[in-house]
Design a protein around this motif. Structure first.
Motif, short mmCIF file in Angstrom:
data_model
loop_
_atom_site.label_atom_id
_atom_site.label_comp_id
_atom_site.label_asym_id
_atom_site.label_seq_id
_atom_site.Cartn_x
_atom_site.Cartn_y
_atom_site.Cartn_z
N LYS A 110 0.85 -0.97 -0.08
CA LYS A 110 0.07 0.18 0.01
C LYS A 110 0.72 1.19 -0.14
N ALA A 111 2.20 1.19 0.67
CA ALA A 111 2.86 2.30 0.68
C ALA A 111 3.50 2.57 -0.86
N TYR A 112 3.65 1.67 -1.37
CA TYR A 112 4.11 1.54 -2.85
C TYR A 112 3.20 2.15 -3.96
N ARG A 113 1.96 1.74 -3.74
CA ARG A 113 0.95 2.23 -4.62
C ARG A 113 0.73 3.62 -4.34
N GLY A 114 0.76 4.01 -3.21
CA GLY A 114 0.60 5.53 -2.74
C GLY A 114 1.64 6.19 -3.31
N ALA A 115 2.87 5.86 -3.05
CA ALA A 115 3.99 6.59 -3.63
C ALA A 115 3.94 6.85 -5.01
N CYS A 116 3.43 5.89 -6.00
CA CYS A 116 3.40 5.96 -7.30
C CYS A 116 2.30 6.74 -7.65
N VAL A 117 1.21 6.88 -6.99
CA VAL A 117 0.14 7.89 -7.08
C VAL A 117 0.59 9.31 -6.84
N GLU A 118 1.18 9.27 -5.66
CA GLU A 118 1.86 10.74 -5.29
C GLU A 118 2.74 11.22 -6.44
N ALA A 119 3.55 10.34 -6.92
CA ALA A 119 4.66 10.73 -7.90
C ALA A 119 3.95 11.28 -9.20
N VAL A 120 2.76 10.72 -9.68
CA VAL A 120 1.98 10.93 -10.88
C VAL A 120 1.19 12.26 -10.57
N GLY A 121 0.57 12.34 -9.49
CA GLY A 121 -0.09 13.43 -9.20
C GLY A 121 0.59 14.94 -9.21
N ASN A 122 1.92 14.61 -8.36
CA ASN A 122 2.62 15.70 -8.09
C ASN A 122 3.24 16.34 -9.49
N LYS A 123 3.13 15.34 -10.65
CA LYS A 123 3.87 15.94 -11.75
C LYS A 123 2.66 16.49 -12.90
N PHE A 124 1.63 15.72 -12.97
CA PHE A 124 0.61 16.16 -13.84
C PHE A 124 -0.69 16.74 -13.19
N GLY A 125 -0.75 16.68 -11.61
CA GLY A 125 -1.78 17.34 -11.26
C GLY A 125 -3.00 16.43 -10.74
N TRP A 126 -4.20 16.94 -10.26
CA TRP A 126 -5.18 15.98 -9.68
C TRP A 126 -6.44 16.29 -10.10
N ILE A 127 -7.19 15.48 -10.30
CA ILE A 127 -8.69 15.59 -10.77
C ILE A 127 -9.29 15.31 -9.18
N VAL A 128 -10.08 16.41 -8.84
CA VAL A 128 -10.65 16.45 -7.48
C VAL A 128 -12.13 16.28 -7.80
N SER A 129 -12.70 15.21 -6.96
CA SER A 129 -13.97 14.80 -6.89
C SER A 129 -14.56 14.89 -5.55
N GLY A 130 -15.87 14.99 -5.30
CA GLY A 130 -16.49 14.99 -4.26
C GLY A 130 -17.89 14.46 -4.08
N THR A 131 -18.62 14.05 -2.91
CA THR A 131 -19.87 13.52 -2.75
C THR A 131 -20.68 14.48 -1.61
N THR A 132 -21.83 14.81 -1.96
CA THR A 132 -22.38 15.53 -0.76
C THR A 132 -23.73 14.56 -0.55
N SER A 133 -23.76 14.27 0.85
CA SER A 133 -24.87 13.30 1.30
C SER A 133 -25.72 14.04 2.36
N GLN A 134 -27.05 13.76 2.25
CA GLN A 134 -27.92 14.39 3.24
C GLN A 134 -28.16 13.51 4.29
N VAL A 135 -28.11 14.06 5.49
CA VAL A 135 -28.41 13.28 6.72
C VAL A 135 -29.70 13.94 7.61
N GLU A 136 -30.40 13.21 7.89
CA GLU A 136 -31.66 13.78 8.72
C GLU A 136 -31.58 13.03 9.98
N THR A 137 -31.88 13.88 11.23
CA THR A 137 -31.89 13.25 12.48
C THR A 137 -33.00 13.92 13.39
N SER A 138 -33.44 13.27 14.23
CA SER A 138 -34.59 13.50 15.06
C SER A 138 -34.18 13.18 16.40
N SER A 139 -34.26 14.45 17.31
CA SER A 139 -34.27 14.41 18.73
C SER A 139 -35.33 15.18 19.36
#
Length: 292
Positions: free
Chosen positions: A48-77
């Motif tokens: 896992k450390a090796y794979r993470g280092a490969c990803v870091e190397a590529v991202g540091n050179k060519f940049g990153w695609i940033v993505s995200g998710t927004t979830s809705q949480v309802e609570t009752s109290s």
């Protein structure tokens, strides 16, 4: 090291994406520290450390695609309803790792809670994302020939098959790389004369099962089983695909029950060379584990 034997018989998502054009391979380097969990072995943390280092190397050179998710949480109290929004982000490197340049370097330590931490430093070759490269599927299958049998985790004695689906006709080669730096050529089959396997476009193809080829070709099919020599064996399945014909690397036969092999250094040179010459070459690296 694993032995391979041939058997002779309501989420809202946003994504920011920048289209990149083809580029030649570039030298990259990266460092990543993985903090292991209590149940993880030293080898698993190294992987896992090796794979993470490969990803870091590529991202540091060519940049990153940033993505995200927004979830809705309802609570009752106490009879009162509350509405919360939770947002998670992740990033993906805008490029792909091609091959190592030299040996990864590892450092080991333990954190304040006694968990193993592994820091990996890598040097290698990578290239930016390109619209010239076609997406394809390569799915390891365990003890079956259906997509439901897809897994990256095997037990000793399990049969191994591979499902591939290419968007257009082309050529493929498949390799299995072990921790001992030995590269096993799985496709083309060991007795085949072709330099790469011909793929039909737009259809699922099953490899390593004679039932999926013409009767006259069944004797060429290598049926594979995986066995473990330790508590947890790691492999990297490398699948190369291109709509253009290419020639696999030079390998050697070392026995009738073992796939053809070559050294990792020679394989990395070949991988760098063909991906640099042909911008339509696509490469998938899939981690596989085998336990007793």
């Amino acid at each position: 090291m694993t032995n391979i034997t041939r058997v002779l018989t309501s989420m809202l998502a946003f994504v920011s994406f920048l289209t990149l054009f083809a580029g030649k391979n570039e030298h990259v380097s990266g460092t990543y520290t993985y903090i292991g969990q209590g149940h993880e072995s030293r080898d698993a943390c190294r992987e896992k450390a090796y794979r993470g280092a490969c990803v870091e190397a590529v991202g540091n050179k060519f940049g990153w695609i940033v993505s995200g998710t927004t979830s809705q949480v309802e609570t009752s109290s106490h009879g009162k309803e509350n509405l919360y929004f939770q947002q998670d982000h992740q990033r993906v490197a805008r490029g792909e790792w091609i091959a190592d340049d030299g040996e990864p370097r590892y450092e080991y330590a333990f954190d304040s809670e006694g968990c193993l931490t592994v820091t990996c430093k890598v040097n290698g070759f990578a290239r930016p994302l390109s619209n010239e490269r076609l997406e394809f599927e390569a799915i390891p299958l365990r003890n079956g020939t259906d997509r439901r049998d897809a897994t990256e985790q095997f037990h000793s004695g399990d049969s191994f098959r591979l499902l591939m689906h290419a968007p257009s006709a082309g050529y493929a080669a498949v390799f299995l790389i072990g921790d001992d730096h030995t590269v096993n050529t799985l496709l083309p089959y060991s007795e085949a004369s072709a330099d790469a396997v011909r793929l039909k476009g737009g259809t699922d193809i099953i490899f390593f099962d004679p039932a999926f080829v013409k009767e006259a070709e069944r004797h060429l099919v290598d049926e594979l089983r995986l066995t473990a020599d330790s508590e947890l064996d790691h492999y990297r399945l490398c699948v190369v695909y291109s709509p253009n014909r290419f020639v696999k690397p030079n390998d050697a036969s070392i026995g009738t029950l073992i796939p053809r092999q070559l050294k990792l250094t020679d394989f990395n040179r070949w991988l760098q060379r063909i991906s640099d010459r042909d911008q339509s070459v696509s490469i998938k690296n899939i981690g596989i584990t085998v336990v007793p």
